[in-house]
Scaffold this motif. Structure first.
Motif, PDB file in Angstrom:
ATOM      1  N   GLY A  87       0.882  -1.083  -0.232  1.00  0.00           N
ATOM      2  CA  GLY A  87      -0.202  -0.080  -0.414  1.00  0.00           C
ATOM      3  C   GLY A  87       0.769   1.214   0.182  1.00  0.00           C
ATOM      4  O   GLY A  87       0.317   2.351   0.250  1.00  0.00           O
ATOM      5  N   ASN A  88       2.374   1.244  -0.367  1.00  0.00           N
ATOM      6  CA  ASN A  88       3.036   2.653   0.331  1.00  0.00           C
ATOM      7  C   ASN A  88       3.534   2.432  -1.376  1.00  0.00           C
ATOM      8  O   ASN A  88       3.367   1.645  -2.145  1.00  0.00           O
ATOM      9  CB  ASN A  88       4.336   1.749   0.842  1.00  0.00           C
ATOM     10  N   SER A  89       4.222   3.902  -1.562  1.00  0.00           N
ATOM     11  CA  SER A  89       4.320   4.327  -2.730  1.00  0.00           C
ATOM     12  C   SER A  89       5.031   5.795  -2.338  1.00  0.00           C
ATOM     13  O   SER A  89       5.035   6.333  -1.977  1.00  0.00           O
ATOM     14  CB  SER A  89       3.325   4.286  -3.913  1.00  0.00           C
ATOM     15  N   PHE A  90       5.518   6.508  -3.504  1.00  0.00           N
ATOM     16  CA  PHE A  90       6.940   6.935  -4.268  1.00  0.00           C
ATOM     17  C   PHE A  90       5.620   8.350  -3.301  1.00  0.00           C
ATOM     18  O   PHE A  90       5.596   9.434  -2.947  1.00  0.00           O
ATOM     19  CB  PHE A  90       7.663   7.299  -5.122  1.00  0.00           C
ATOM     20  N   LYS A  91       4.514   7.911  -4.437  1.00  0.00           N
ATOM     21  CA  LYS A  91       3.919   9.530  -4.191  1.00  0.00           C
ATOM     22  C   LYS A  91       3.163   9.137  -3.367  1.00  0.00           C
ATOM     23  O   LYS A  91       2.686  10.453  -3.075  1.00  0.00           O
ATOM     24  CB  LYS A  91       2.595   8.870  -5.837  1.00  0.00           C
ATOM     25  N   GLU A  92       2.606   8.720  -2.630  1.00  0.00           N
ATOM     26  CA  GLU A  92       1.777   8.627  -1.417  1.00  0.00           C
ATOM     27  C   GLU A  92       3.087   9.167  -0.835  1.00  0.00           C
ATOM     28  O   GLU A  92       2.614  10.042   0.821  1.00  0.00           O
ATOM     29  CB  GLU A  92       1.350   7.294  -1.374  1.00  0.00           C
ATOM     30  N   PHE A 127      11.495  -1.214  -1.270  1.00  0.00           N
ATOM     31  CA  PHE A 127      10.809  -2.305  -1.573  1.00  0.00           C
ATOM     32  C   PHE A 127      11.090  -3.186  -1.405  1.00  0.00           C
ATOM     33  O   PHE A 127      12.564  -3.106  -1.915  1.00  0.00           O
ATOM     34  CB  PHE A 127      10.401  -1.785  -3.203  1.00  0.00           C
ATOM     35  N   ASP A 128      11.012  -4.367  -1.386  1.00  0.00           N
ATOM     36  CA  ASP A 128      11.153  -6.189  -2.127  1.00  0.00           C
ATOM     37  C   ASP A 128      11.474  -5.823  -3.055  1.00  0.00           C
ATOM     38  O   ASP A 128      10.508  -5.713  -4.052  1.00  0.00           O
ATOM     39  CB  ASP A 128      10.460  -6.930  -1.184  1.00  0.00           C
ATOM     40  N   ARG A 129      12.671  -6.781  -3.250  1.00  0.00           N
ATOM     41  CA  ARG A 129      12.840  -7.119  -5.389  1.00  0.00           C
ATOM     42  C   ARG A 129      11.622  -8.080  -5.622  1.00  0.00           C
ATOM     43  O   ARG A 129      11.481  -8.391  -4.599  1.00  0.00           O
ATOM     44  CB  ARG A 129      14.276  -7.673  -5.286  1.00  0.00           C
ATOM     45  N   GLN A 130      11.232  -7.519  -6.617  1.00  0.00           N
ATOM     46  CA  GLN A 130       9.962  -8.702  -7.356  1.00  0.00           C
ATOM     47  C   GLN A 130      11.350  -9.898  -8.065  1.00  0.00           C
ATOM     48  O   GLN A 130      12.329  -9.667  -8.265  1.00  0.00           O
ATOM     49  CB  GLN A 130      10.352  -7.947  -8.619  1.00  0.00           C
ATOM     50  N   LYS A 131      10.402 -10.817  -7.668  1.00  0.00           N
ATOM     51  CA  LYS A 131      10.646 -12.306  -8.182  1.00  0.00           C
ATOM     52  C   LYS A 131      11.047 -12.014  -9.547  1.00  0.00           C
ATOM     53  O   LYS A 131      11.535 -12.815 -10.467  1.00  0.00           O
ATOM     54  CB  LYS A 131      10.403 -13.288  -7.553  1.00  0.00           C
ATOM     55  N   SER A 132       9.968 -10.897  -9.982  1.00  0.00           N
ATOM     56  CA  SER A 132      10.078 -11.227 -11.429  1.00  0.00           C
ATOM     57  C   SER A 132       9.068 -10.342 -11.955  1.00  0.00           C
ATOM     58  O   SER A 132       8.893  -9.511 -10.661  1.00  0.00           O
ATOM     59  CB  SER A 132       9.270 -12.540 -11.695  1.00  0.00           C
ATOM     60  N   TRP A 133       9.845  -9.621 -13.338  1.00  0.00           N
ATOM     61  CA  TRP A 133       8.854  -8.505 -13.714  1.00  0.00           C
ATOM     62  C   TRP A 133       7.509  -8.761 -14.402  1.00  0.00           C
ATOM     63  O   TRP A 133       6.814  -7.436 -14.846  1.00  0.00           O
ATOM     64  CB  TRP A 133       9.750  -7.682 -15.061  1.00  0.00           C
ATOM     65  N   PHE A 134       7.293  -9.882 -14.347  1.00  0.00           N
ATOM     66  CA  PHE A 134       6.103 -10.842 -14.213  1.00  0.00           C
ATOM     67  C   PHE A 134       5.027 -11.143 -13.245  1.00  0.00           C
ATOM     68  O   PHE A 134       4.014 -11.975 -13.407  1.00  0.00           O
ATOM     69  CB  PHE A 134       6.464 -11.797 -16.200  1.00  0.00           C
ATOM     70  N   CYS A 135       5.418 -10.260 -12.552  1.00  0.00           N
ATOM     71  CA  CYS A 135       4.054 -10.479 -10.976  1.00  0.00           C
ATOM     72  C   CYS A 135       3.653  -8.987 -10.467  1.00  0.00           C
ATOM     73  O   CYS A 135       3.987  -8.280 -11.361  1.00  0.00           O
ATOM     74  CB  CYS A 135       5.025 -11.560 -10.541  1.00  0.00           C
ATOM     75  N   VAL A 136       2.391  -9.036 -10.205  1.00  0.00           N
ATOM     76  CA  VAL A 136       2.022  -7.929  -9.456  1.00  0.00           C
ATOM     77  C   VAL A 136       2.718  -7.231  -8.356  1.00  0.00           C
ATOM     78  O   VAL A 136       3.307  -8.215  -7.966  1.00  0.00           O
ATOM     79  CB  VAL A 136       0.045  -8.677  -8.435  1.00  0.00           C
ATOM     80  N   GLY A 137       2.640  -5.843  -8.582  1.00  0.00           N
ATOM     81  CA  GLY A 137       3.451  -5.104  -7.613  1.00  0.00           C
ATOM     82  C   GLY A 137       5.233  -5.118  -8.348  1.00  0.00           C
ATOM     83  O   GLY A 137       5.607  -4.674  -7.848  1.00  0.00           O
ATOM     84  N   GLU A 153      16.335   2.259 -11.177  1.00  0.00           N
ATOM     85  CA  GLU A 153      14.133   2.103 -11.190  1.00  0.00           C
ATOM     86  C   GLU A 153      13.579   2.818  -9.867  1.00  0.00           C
ATOM     87  O   GLU A 153      12.877   3.555 -10.341  1.00  0.00           O
ATOM     88  CB  GLU A 153      14.302   0.703 -11.269  1.00  0.00           C
ATOM     89  N   ASN A 154      14.202   3.222  -9.175  1.00  0.00           N
ATOM     90  CA  ASN A 154      14.084   3.779  -8.041  1.00  0.00           C
ATOM     91  C   ASN A 154      13.839   5.201  -7.700  1.00  0.00           C
ATOM     92  O   ASN A 154      12.915   5.887  -7.691  1.00  0.00           O
ATOM     93  CB  ASN A 154      14.114   3.148  -6.416  1.00  0.00           C
ATOM     94  N   PHE A 155      14.947   6.028  -8.357  1.00  0.00           N
ATOM     95  CA  PHE A 155      15.119   7.011  -8.506  1.00  0.00           C
ATOM     96  C   PHE A 155      14.118   7.268 -10.016  1.00  0.00           C
ATOM     97  O   PHE A 155      13.673   8.634  -9.235  1.00  0.00           O
ATOM     98  CB  PHE A 155      16.754   7.408  -8.376  1.00  0.00           C
ATOM     99  N   TYR A 193       4.962  -3.261 -10.938  1.00  0.00           N
ATOM    100  CA  TYR A 193       4.981  -1.929 -11.704  1.00  0.00           C
ATOM    101  C   TYR A 193       4.101  -0.973 -10.867  1.00  0.00           C
ATOM    102  O   TYR A 193       4.198   0.291 -10.983  1.00  0.00           O
ATOM    103  CB  TYR A 193       4.408  -1.958 -13.151  1.00  0.00           C
ATOM    104  N   ASP A 194       3.060  -1.358 -10.119  1.00  0.00           N
ATOM    105  CA  ASP A 194       2.476  -0.493  -9.327  1.00  0.00           C
ATOM    106  C   ASP A 194       3.336  -1.074  -7.755  1.00  0.00           C
ATOM    107  O   ASP A 194       2.864  -2.226  -7.234  1.00  0.00           O
ATOM    108  CB  ASP A 194       1.080  -0.953  -9.370  1.00  0.00           C
TER     109      ASP A 194
END
Length: 155
Positions: free
Chosen positions: A8-13, A123-133, A39-41, A135-136
């Motif tokens: 539920g967290n994001s840089f935007k929020e 943010f935790d690293r994603q296991k894959s760029w093809f999973c929920v989270g 990428e975070n930057f 990009y959001d």
């Protein structure tokens, strides 16, 4: 406080509400050199673009790792790409390398200061760029960190 595995967290929020009427942002984070850190930057820069009022971003970071010179060139090359992409939005990006930097802080010229214990890398690293989270950010699990937000008194 952001709890371990919280979503539920994001840089935007986190920083978006504090960008109103600001013209510049300075970001100190010693760990903006690997691909995912940059990428975070980029995601912070996207929030800045959407604020519509920011005209400049200054990043202060350091080169990490044993290959300092190669890493500095690689990081600079990626930041140059980002600088080019910010130009049509009338935002000037500058960066400085400082081998002594340690603290993480976002300073906005309207007086707001945001300190995130882990910097931009909570943010935790994603296991894959093809999973929920992937990009959001609001769907991505976070690592525990403290967020302090305060306003400096007017000068």
């Amino acid at each position: 406080m952001i709890e371990q595995d919280e979503t539920g967290n994001s840089f935007k929020e986190i920083i978006g509400p504090y960008l109103n009427s600001a013209k510049s942002v300075e970001i100190d984070d010693p760990y903006i050199s690997t691909h995912y850190q940059i990428e975070n930057f980029v995601r912070i820069c996207e929030v800045v673009v959407n604020s519509k009022s920011i005209k400049s971003i200054l990043l202060k970071t350091k080169i990490n790792g044993s290959d300092g010179l190669n890493n500095e060139k690689e990081t600079s090359d990626k930041l140059k790409e980002l600088k080019t992409s910010l130009s049509p939005h009338n935002i000037k990006l500058e960066w400085k390398f400082n081998k002594n930097i340690h603290d993480r802080e976002i300073r906005i010229d309207n007086g707001w200061v945001i300190k995130i214990g882990r910097g931009l890398d909570f943010f935790d690293r994603q296991k894959s760029w093809f999973c929920v989270g992937a990009y959001d950010q609001t769907l991505r699990k976070c690592r525990e960190t403290k967020v302090d937000i305060f306003k400096n008194p007017p000068q």
